[in-house]
Design a protein around this motif. Structure first.
Motif, PDB file in Angstrom:
ATOM      1  N   ARG A   9      51.989  76.579  45.895  1.00  0.00           N
ATOM      2  CA  ARG A   9      53.062  77.891  45.593  1.00  0.00           C
ATOM      3  C   ARG A   9      54.160  77.921  46.670  1.00  0.00           C
ATOM      4  O   ARG A   9      53.652  77.632  47.743  1.00  0.00           O
ATOM      5  N   GLY A  10      55.091  78.490  46.615  1.00  0.00           N
ATOM      6  CA  GLY A  10      56.002  78.952  47.315  1.00  0.00           C
ATOM      7  C   GLY A  10      57.308  77.772  47.642  1.00  0.00           C
ATOM      8  O   GLY A  10      57.211  76.728  46.920  1.00  0.00           O
ATOM      9  N   PRO A  11      58.021  77.860  48.472  1.00  0.00           N
ATOM     10  CA  PRO A  11      59.093  77.126  49.029  1.00  0.00           C
ATOM     11  C   PRO A  11      58.516  75.863  49.788  1.00  0.00           C
ATOM     12  O   PRO A  11      57.774  76.117  50.462  1.00  0.00           O
ATOM     13  N   LEU A  12      59.123  74.635  49.130  1.00  0.00           N
ATOM     14  CA  LEU A  12      58.727  73.384  49.785  1.00  0.00           C
ATOM     15  C   LEU A  12      59.356  73.321  51.314  1.00  0.00           C
ATOM     16  O   LEU A  12      60.562  73.522  51.415  1.00  0.00           O
ATOM     17  N   PRO A  13      58.825  73.374  52.501  1.00  0.00           N
ATOM     18  CA  PRO A  13      59.410  73.056  53.605  1.00  0.00           C
ATOM     19  C   PRO A  13      59.683  71.602  53.873  1.00  0.00           C
ATOM     20  O   PRO A  13      59.263  70.827  53.439  1.00  0.00           O
ATOM     21  N   ALA A  14      60.687  71.313  54.969  1.00  0.00           N
ATOM     22  CA  ALA A  14      61.035  70.407  55.156  1.00  0.00           C
ATOM     23  C   ALA A  14      59.906  69.711  56.086  1.00  0.00           C
ATOM     24  O   ALA A  14      58.980  70.310  56.666  1.00  0.00           O
ATOM     25  N   ILE A  18      51.529  67.997  46.859  1.00  0.00           N
ATOM     26  CA  ILE A  18      52.400  68.392  47.962  1.00  0.00           C
ATOM     27  C   ILE A  18      51.535  68.700  48.926  1.00  0.00           C
ATOM     28  O   ILE A  18      50.712  69.480  48.837  1.00  0.00           O
ATOM     29  N   THR A  19      51.751  68.420  50.173  1.00  0.00           N
ATOM     30  CA  THR A  19      51.149  68.306  51.430  1.00  0.00           C
ATOM     31  C   THR A  19      51.841  69.081  52.549  1.00  0.00           C
ATOM     32  O   THR A  19      53.147  68.431  52.682  1.00  0.00           O
ATOM     33  N   ALA A  20      51.679  70.325  52.892  1.00  0.00           N
ATOM     34  CA  ALA A  20      52.537  70.755  53.961  1.00  0.00           C
ATOM     35  C   ALA A  20      52.450  70.132  55.310  1.00  0.00           C
ATOM     36  O   ALA A  20      51.535  69.173  55.193  1.00  0.00           O
ATOM     37  N   PRO A  21      53.476  70.258  56.141  1.00  0.00           N
ATOM     38  CA  PRO A  21      53.356  69.449  57.406  1.00  0.00           C
ATOM     39  C   PRO A  21      52.227  69.931  58.055  1.00  0.00           C
ATOM     40  O   PRO A  21      52.130  68.818  59.103  1.00  0.00           O
ATOM     41  N   ASN A  22      51.465  70.853  57.901  1.00  0.00           N
ATOM     42  CA  ASN A  22      50.078  71.033  58.751  1.00  0.00           C
ATOM     43  C   ASN A  22      48.947  70.246  57.936  1.00  0.00           C
ATOM     44  O   ASN A  22      47.814  70.234  58.548  1.00  0.00           O
ATOM     45  N   GLY A  23      49.363  69.455  56.924  1.00  0.00           N
ATOM     46  CA  GLY A  23      48.167  68.958  56.259  1.00  0.00           C
ATOM     47  C   GLY A  23      47.444  69.241  55.160  1.00  0.00           C
ATOM     48  O   GLY A  23      46.580  68.756  54.584  1.00  0.00           O
ATOM     49  N   LYS A  24      47.932  70.782  54.671  1.00  0.00           N
ATOM     50  CA  LYS A  24      46.914  71.494  54.040  1.00  0.00           C
ATOM     51  C   LYS A  24      47.963  71.293  52.693  1.00  0.00           C
ATOM     52  O   LYS A  24      49.022  71.081  52.434  1.00  0.00           O
ATOM     53  N   ALA A  43      57.330  75.041  44.695  1.00  0.00           N
ATOM     54  CA  ALA A  43      56.493  74.349  44.258  1.00  0.00           C
ATOM     55  C   ALA A  43      56.067  74.625  42.688  1.00  0.00           C
ATOM     56  O   ALA A  43      55.940  73.547  42.100  1.00  0.00           O
ATOM     57  N   GLU A  44      56.084  75.621  42.501  1.00  0.00           N
ATOM     58  CA  GLU A  44      55.596  75.943  41.172  1.00  0.00           C
ATOM     59  C   GLU A  44      56.721  75.420  39.979  1.00  0.00           C
ATOM     60  O   GLU A  44      56.459  75.323  38.668  1.00  0.00           O
ATOM     61  N   ALA A  45      57.996  75.257  40.443  1.00  0.00           N
ATOM     62  CA  ALA A  45      58.874  74.501  39.561  1.00  0.00           C
ATOM     63  C   ALA A  45      59.281  73.102  39.383  1.00  0.00           C
ATOM     64  O   ALA A  45      59.808  72.453  38.935  1.00  0.00           O
ATOM     65  N   LEU A  46      58.314  72.500  40.269  1.00  0.00           N
ATOM     66  CA  LEU A  46      58.666  71.118  40.646  1.00  0.00           C
ATOM     67  C   LEU A  46      57.807  70.397  39.397  1.00  0.00           C
ATOM     68  O   LEU A  46      56.603  70.865  39.011  1.00  0.00           O
TER      69      LEU A  46
END
Length: 88
Positions: free
Chosen positions: A46-51, A36-42, A19-22
């Motif tokens: 930072r960190g890798p983007l999940p599918a 960017i919203t994680a699958p859990n809605g949060k 996420a930091e490099a996007l």
């Protein structure tokens, strides 16, 4: 405009990118805020983007027109973005 992250047709193949490099910019090269919203809605900043995460870009486009935006990622030297778009 929401873009689902994944490998299916119509999805953005960004899973695993940090996420930091996007970065997102318009056709003129103006860097845009994004969310960017994680699958859990949060929010994810930072960190890798999940599918199944969602990248949301505030798009400006004339009626019946089109717009071009570019998503850059995978720059190991990129600093974290200073701010994110707070999409609701």
């Amino acid at each position: 405009m929401p873009l689902t992250i994944g490998k299916a047709p119509g999805e953005a193949d960004l899973a695993g990118a940090r996420a930091e490099a996007l970065r997102v910019c318009d056709a003129a090269g103006t860097e845009m805020l994004f969310a960017i919203t994680a699958p859990n809605g949060k929010p994810l900043e930072r960190g890798p983007l999940p599918a199944s995460a969602t990248l949301t870009i505030p798009v400006e486009c004339a009626a019946k027109g089109d717009a071009t935006y570019y998503v850059y990622f995978d720059n190991p030297d990129a600093w974290p973005v200073p701010d994110f778009w707070r999409a609701t």
